[in-house]
Enzyme design. Structure first.
Site, PDB file in Angstrom:
ATOM      1  CG  ASP A   1      -2.108   1.441   1.148  1.00 19.13           C
ATOM      2  OD1 ASP A   1      -2.032   1.476  -0.089  1.00 19.13           O
ATOM      3  OD2 ASP A   1      -3.449   1.182   1.752  1.00 19.13           O
TER       4      ASP A   1
HETATM    5  C1  BGC Z   1      -4.717   3.737   0.373  1.00 16.61           C
HETATM    6  C2  BGC Z   1      -5.758   2.417  -0.238  1.00 16.61           C
HETATM    7  C3  BGC Z   1      -5.241   2.964  -1.698  1.00 16.61           C
HETATM    8  C4  BGC Z   1      -4.166   3.991  -2.080  1.00 16.61           C
HETATM    9  C5  BGC Z   1      -3.999   4.220  -3.201  1.00 16.61           C
HETATM   10  C6  BGC Z   1      -4.310   4.201  -0.141  1.00 16.61           C
HETATM   11  O1  BGC Z   1      -3.505   5.008   1.057  1.00 16.61           O
HETATM   12  O2  BGC Z   1      -5.587   2.345   1.787  1.00 16.61           O
HETATM   13  O3  BGC Z   1      -6.577   0.900  -0.313  1.00 16.61           O
HETATM   14  O4  BGC Z   1      -6.098   1.773  -2.994  1.00 16.61           O
HETATM   15  O5  BGC Z   1      -4.205   4.346  -1.472  1.00 16.61           O
HETATM   16  O6  BGC Z   1      -4.475   4.959  -3.416  1.00 16.61           O
END
Ligand code: BGC
Length: 764
Positions: A322
């Site tokens: 992530d």
């Molecule tokens: C979130 C994810 C998301 C990623 C990309 C992160 O802050 O936890 O769920 O897919 O950002 O935007």
């Protein structure tokens, strides 16, 4: 379900029959749906396999590490929003100098398809000029429709979709979301969230499908199949990402990205099954938990990433980190002193791709680590192969721009909006309706009040046009807020709109109360303003005092108050619930939500949603429906301590459904258990009922929960119509994770519960 052996046809097919007054014959329940939409993708073609083998032989370490690197859009562009444009020097640095294989995100609001095309073309053109011409894979958060593509169809948030209990609708909606994402040229979606929603404070609860593993699994595979189909290389499909593996959703504090404590047995019983089901359905990627479970950060948990996800669940796709999470192992988790150590450990734990996303540190450090032989080439090759396989499965080698020319007319098509409207309607849960106050007469004189009454952002919540979903001026002007939809129905002359309070602060509740005195009823729209992730953290689940006072003041005027709750998590309303004549819950029904709510308020639509979560009565009473029996013990040793405001699975209709003749039997005391029950629409209106089959086990060495959802099916029924339903519960269905961490099934007494009926059956 059986009607045994009969072709799988979901309830929709029979809706028509029911509306015509015939009794539907063929319906398929949640287990049949799971079965019909599981199963791996077809094998990769021999050409693609050869291509990938050849590439792996040709690639340098730097080129391989480039494939494992994912950067955000700001690393290749300047400006933001409509003014965003590719910066050729930045793009060259990423794609040519660093061989970066993956990009993501939007900056900072939804872009029109043509803008996306310009960006994607520039990226793929640059990639086509590199030595090995490997296409880049672009990923985006299409959370409730293609929310970062301007003009896209927006559905209820996942929690609202779960409230429909209609996986067929989820499948259709996800297919629309996929087509509209791919039409922008984007082939990879960071959805669905398969974290189960068992901590209601958590600001991402609305991104989940609720608290029950079976419901989450069914909706989860509907999402995966809707996104990927059986051929993700199609111009209408995208890769799904199962996130956030695993245990992210259960932070002890309720705050986002904070530690969770989850015993192994609990993890396996409740948290893993949705991921296992979606792996079986062929999901192409997984995103890792940013938080930590039992003290081990998700990105370092080799046991969960490699042994369990790869080894036990058999996941063959890409494991993506992530946002910035390898860096966070240093500056947030304090697991390592240096980013280099963190990089080594997370890649060795099983991370295939790092969402770095705003630096080149990962690439530089990983090349060094390989050169120094601290990360073996076999691990790199394994990761790169998986990434190249995903690109091949998406058809990117054949056509890196797939979707762009095919999809031009797709975005926001009327037929897609129709599906979103149907989903919004089915997602609404009628929680209370004293003396049949609802539906309202269209001629009634109404006061419409509350901070959610005139807000599209509140209906949609986060991940809408912007990350936080908070820029009302950017929302399409032709979508109705609740206020506008009511005015369109009842005529503006009959409707007085007064906000009365903001979400967190009082305005003028007296004005609402005095207007109420000369009205027939008040539609009071309370709830939450939009939020996503950490900015949505709260320390008290209670609905803010400003809104509670508004409700009290308005109720004191003596006219019926219809409470419409628009929220992403169950804010506690026990202080006012008794004084409300009716309560309708909208779990962020999306852009069509205003219309859907008016449809239900005026009876144009008969509500059929049911709660996918337990609605707590007090902020510290957060038991889920599948708690253990002794958790119901009160201070006088009675069993009344579990008294949520509304139970999981609850929801009213404008008609009534009666259950009869429940039987549960096991031939010779052996599995399977055959369940049969009759459901009758005993009222005067057509409606749809979600039939929920719960089972409890009387005794088990791992304390059994009071009940577990094992099957459900949503059936439409004409007034007076009865349907006889049959469910087959196998040994597997009634297993639980035993002390050895493996599923076991004990003999003994099982109680089957459907509607208000229960029936014991003994397995020998
Ligand atoms: C979130 C994810 C998301 C990623 C990309 C992160 O802050 O936890 O769920 O897919 O950002 O935007």
């Amino acid at each position: 379900m059986s009607v045994r052996g009969v072709t799988v046809l979901f309830a929709f097919a029979s809706l028509v029959a029911a509306q015509e007054g015939r009794t539907p014959l063929n319906v398929s329940d949640s287990a049949a749906f799971l079965q019909a939409h599981s199963g791996p993708l077809p094998a990769l073609s021999a050409d693609d396999t050869r291509r990938i083998d050849t590439l792996l032989r040709q690639m340098t370490v730097k080129e391989k590490v480039g494939q494992m690197t994912q950067l955000e859009i700001g690393m290749i562009t300047d400006g933001q929003g409509d003014a965003i444009h590719i910066d050729p020097a930045k793009l060259r640095k990423a794609i040519v100098d660093y061989d970066v294989g993956a990009l993501l995100n939007v900056k900072d609001f939804a872009l029109p398809p043509a803008k996306w095309h310009e960006i994607i073309r520039a990226i793929q053109d640059m990639a086509a000029g590199t030595r090995l011409k490997i296409p880049v894979v672009y990923g985006i958060d299409t959370i409730h429709g293609a929310n970062y593509v301007a003009g896209a169809t927006l559905f209820p948030q996942p929690l609202g979709m779960a409230a429909t209990w209609n996986p067929e609708l989820m499948l259709q909606g996800s297919a629309v979301a996929a087509a509209e994402t791919r039409a922008a040229g984007i082939p990879w979606n960071f959805s669905p969230v398969l974290d189960i929603g068992r901590m209601p404070l958590w600001p991402r609860l609305y991104e989940t499908f609720g608290e029950d593993p079976h419901l989450v699994s069914v909706m989860g595979i509907a999402a995966v199949r809707g996104y990927q189909g059986t051929d993700p290389s199609s111009a209408q499909r995208v890769a799904a990402t199962l996130k956030h593996y695993v245990g992210y959703s259960f932070p002890t504090s309720g705050h986002d990205r904070t530690p969770a404590l989850i015993p192994d047995l609990t993890l396996r019983e409740y948290f893993l099954p949705p991921f296992a089901a979606a792996v079986r359905a062929g999901a192409l990627s997984v995103m890792v938990n940013s938080g930590e479970v039992n003290g081990i950060p998700g990105h370092l948990n080799k046991t969960l990433l490699t042994d369990v996800l790869r080894g036990e669940l058999g996941f063959e796709g890409v494991i993506d980190s992530d946002w910035e999470d390898i860096k966070k192992l240093v500056n947030i988790h304090h697991a390592f002193a240096t980013e280099k150590d963190a990089t080594r450990a997370s890649v060795m734990a099983g991370i295939d791709m790092s969402m770095v996303p705003s630096a080149y540190t990962f690439s530089d450090l990983l090349v060094q680590l390989v050169d120094e032989k601290s990360v073996p080439m076999t691990r790199i090759d394994d990761a790169v192969r998986r990434i190249l396989v995903m690109k091949a499965r998406l058809g990117l080698f054949a056509d890196p721009l797939r979707g762009i020319k095919e999809g031009a007319a797709t975005v926001g098509a009327p037929a897609s909006r129709e599906i979103a409207l149907r989903a919004a309607r089915e997602s609404l849960v009628l929680l209370k309706n004293t003396n049949g106050i609802l539906p309202l007469q269209k001629s009634a004189k109404l006061v419409v009040a509350g901070p959610a009454a005139d807000s599209l952002p509140a209906l949609d919540n986060g991940w809408t046009i912007t990350w936080q979903g908070d820029q009302a001026a950017r929302y399409p002007r032709d979508r109705a807020t609740i206020r506008r939809a009511i005015e369109e129905r009842a005529g503006s002359a009959n409707v007085t709109y007064l906000p009365g309070a903001d979400f967190d602060k009082p305005l003028d509740s007296n004005a609402v109360a005095s207007a109420a005195r000369s009205a027939d009823a008040v539609v009071l729209c309370l709830g939450e303003k939009s939020y996503a992730e950490t900015p949505g953290n709260i320390d008290d689940l209670t609905l803010p005092q400003a809104q509670l006072s508004l409700a009290r003041d308005v109720a004191a005027a003596g006219k019926p108050v219809v409470l419409v709750l628009v929220e992403g998590r169950p804010r506690v309303i026990s202080a006012i619930a008794e004084q409300m004549s009716a309560i309708v819950l909208g779990l962020n029904p999306g852009l069509e939500g205003g219309t859907a709510i008016a449809d239900v308020l005026f009876g144009d639509v008969n509500p059929s949603g049911k709660l996918p979560i337990t609605y707590p009565r007090s902020p510290n009473a957060l038991l889920t429906y599948d708690h253990e029996a002794f958790e119901e013990q009160d201070t006088t040793f009675g069993l009344t301590a579990f008294k949520p405001q509304f139970e999981f699975g609850f929801g009213l209709s404008y008609t009534t459904f009666e259950y009869s003749a429940l039987t549960a039997s096991a031939a010779n005391g052996q599995f399977p258990i055959e369940v049969s029950v009759g459901v009758r629409n005993a009222g005067a209106r057509a409606g749809a009922e979600v039939v929920e089959v719960f089972v409890s086990q009387k005794a088990a060495p791992i304390t059994p929960p009071v009940k577990r959802l094992r099957r459900f099916v949503k059936i439409p029924l004409a007034p007076g119509a009865t349907q006889q339903l049959h469910f087959t519960l196998t040994k597997n269905d009634l297993s639980y994770i035993g002390a050895a961490g493996k599923p076991v099934t004990d003999p003994g007494v099982f109680t089957v519960m459907v509607g208000n009926l229960r029936q014991d059956v003994t397995i020998r």
